[in-house]
Write a protein that holds these residues in place. Structure first.
Motif, PDB file in Angstrom:
ATOM      1  N   VAL A 184       0.836  -1.200   0.000  1.00 35.95           N
ATOM      2  CA  VAL A 184       0.000   0.000   0.000  1.00 35.95           C
ATOM      3  C   VAL A 184       0.872   1.252   0.000  1.00 35.95           C
ATOM      4  N   SER A 187       2.682   1.690  -3.333  1.00 35.38           N
ATOM      5  CA  SER A 187       1.769   1.381  -4.423  1.00 35.38           C
ATOM      6  C   SER A 187       2.159   2.134  -5.688  1.00 35.38           C
ATOM      7  N   THR A 189       1.802   3.931  -9.302  1.00 39.04           N
ATOM      8  CA  THR A 189       0.748   4.797  -9.841  1.00 39.04           C
ATOM      9  C   THR A 189       0.298   4.369 -11.229  1.00 39.04           C
ATOM     10  N   LYS A 191      -1.204   2.014 -14.026  1.00 39.64           N
ATOM     11  CA  LYS A 191      -2.157   0.905 -14.105  1.00 39.64           C
ATOM     12  C   LYS A 191      -2.202   0.408 -15.545  1.00 39.64           C
ATOM     13  N   TYR A 193      -1.008  -2.735 -12.923  1.00 40.51           N
ATOM     14  CA  TYR A 193       0.222  -2.960 -12.184  1.00 40.51           C
ATOM     15  C   TYR A 193       1.007  -4.125 -12.792  1.00 40.51           C
ATOM     16  N   SER A 216      -9.132  -1.212 -10.116  1.00 43.55           N
ATOM     17  CA  SER A 216      -8.483  -0.899  -8.847  1.00 43.55           C
ATOM     18  C   SER A 216      -8.381   0.598  -8.639  1.00 43.55           C
ATOM     19  N   LEU A 217      -8.530   0.995  -7.385  1.00 39.80           N
ATOM     20  CA  LEU A 217      -8.208   2.359  -6.986  1.00 39.80           C
ATOM     21  C   LEU A 217      -6.748   2.470  -6.579  1.00 39.80           C
ATOM     22  N   ASN A 218      -6.259   1.438  -5.933  1.00 37.66           N
ATOM     23  CA  ASN A 218      -4.838   1.313  -5.631  1.00 37.66           C
ATOM     24  C   ASN A 218      -4.509  -0.173  -5.592  1.00 37.66           C
ATOM     25  N   ALA A 219      -3.324  -0.492  -5.094  1.00 38.20           N
ATOM     26  CA  ALA A 219      -2.875  -1.882  -5.177  1.00 38.20           C
ATOM     27  C   ALA A 219      -3.703  -2.835  -4.332  1.00 38.20           C
ATOM     28  N   THR A 220      -4.383  -2.350  -3.306  1.00 41.09           N
ATOM     29  CA  THR A 220      -5.138  -3.241  -2.426  1.00 41.09           C
ATOM     30  C   THR A 220      -6.621  -2.897  -2.352  1.00 41.09           C
ATOM     31  N   TRP A 222      -9.880  -2.951  -4.751  1.00 39.71           N
ATOM     32  CA  TRP A 222     -10.377  -3.368  -6.058  1.00 39.71           C
ATOM     33  C   TRP A 222     -11.904  -3.460  -6.007  1.00 39.71           C
TER      34      TRP A 222
END
Length: 309
Positions: A184, A187, A189, A191, A193, A216-220, A222
């Motif tokens: 996190v 993470s 930026t 996409k 990833y 996904s909004l970020n790596a963790t 979804w």
């Protein structure tokens, strides 16, 4: 007066016959000497074999055995992977180091005793090296043995992570180590990833499987796409086991859940800890074959030296 004269017979010179009789044996002896000069004497061959066996081969075998010593020390002082202690792998790692040290000692003892006890030394080395080769094939996954008691093999890992009690302890340990928390904070930026560059345990436990087709909004964090129906079951293959599991349904955006209950997380953990044992298996295969060939050549050279000595 003429009647009293005695005629003395004149003997013919025998130099021609003498020379012919003496030159024939000399010619034969010279031919024998030339033929002997063409072939190296047996003593020279024995000396060459002795230098080869006691010098070159022995030094090569000793240097080769030093790799066993180095690998054993590396295993003893290598930091264990996080959560390996739950499966008792540090103890197995110590036993593997002791085994490598034992092979190192026996190999050099066979070199030292090769003149006094060549046959027993060879038999002991062949037995030990064949056993080492068999263990290497197991760890490398070339000859998979369906035995639950043989630790750190593919079958053993598969049975351990599929046990609910073991996995509850493992996932708690992985969570406490904060593997997904690091993802996190670091993470990326861009996409999508690049999941291939991520460690297997982060890829499997901190993200849903790629086949779920989530955004996904970020790596963790979804979420499922609205234009798609309910997530399909993902097909996961590990070794000879193929099963359909709903990893997509198991995914949660909660940090304490994520995909810790997914099969992808289990396989990611196995891939992380098993790489070390796969490398050990490859090393055991190579070193056992080389030492076996080297000791066999030393044995043949020693017996040839005895036979012609």
């Amino acid at each position: 007066m003429a009647d009293n004269v005695q005629v003395v017979p004149v003997e013919e010179p025998a130099t021609a016959t003498a020379t012919t009789t003496t030159t024939e044996p000399e010619a034969k002896s010279s031919d024998k000497m030339e033929s002997q000069n063409d072939k190296p004497p047996v003593g020279t061959l024995v000396a060459i074999v002795n230098v080869f066996a006691a010098g070159i081969l022995s030094i090569f075998t000793f240097v080769l055995s030093l790799t066993l010593l180095g690998y054993a020390v590396w295993l003893l002082f290598m930091r264990s992977y996080d959560c390996e202690e739950i499966l008792g792998l540090p103890r197995v790692q110590t036993l593997a180091s002791v085994g490598l040290l034992a092979v190192f000692v026996v190999s050099n003892a066979a070199l030292f005793l090769r003149r006094k006890f060549p046959m027993p030394a060879l038999v002991v080395m062949v037995v030990i090296l064949l056993l080492t080769l068999f263990i290497g094939l197991e760890y490398a996954g070339v000859n998979e043995m369906q035995n639950r008691r043989f630790p750190a093999t593919k079958t053993w890992f598969r049975l351990k992570v599929m046990d609910d009690v073991n996995w509850n302890n493992i996932k708690s340990c992985v969570y406490d180590k904060g593997s997904c928390n690091e993802l996190v904070y670091e993470s990326p930026t861009d996409k999508p990833y690049n999941r291939r560059k991520m460690p297997p345990i982060k890829n499997g436990c901190c993200m849903p499987p790629e086949t779920c087709n989530m955004d996904s909004l970020n790596a963790t964090f979804w979420y499922r796409r609205k234009d798609e129906g309910p997530p399909l079951e993902t097909e996961v293959m590990y070794g000879s086991m193929v099963g359909r599991v709903s990893d997509c349904e198991l995914w949660r955006n909660d940090w304490s859940v994520l995909c810790y209950d997914c099969r992808s997380c289990k396989f990611g953990f196995v891939r992380s800890v098993r790489r070390k044992w796969w490398q050990l298996g490859i090393f055991l295969i190579v070193i056992s074959i080389l030492l076996l060939i080297s000791h066999l050549l030393i044995f043949l050279a020693t017996f040839w030296e005895r036979f012609n000595g």
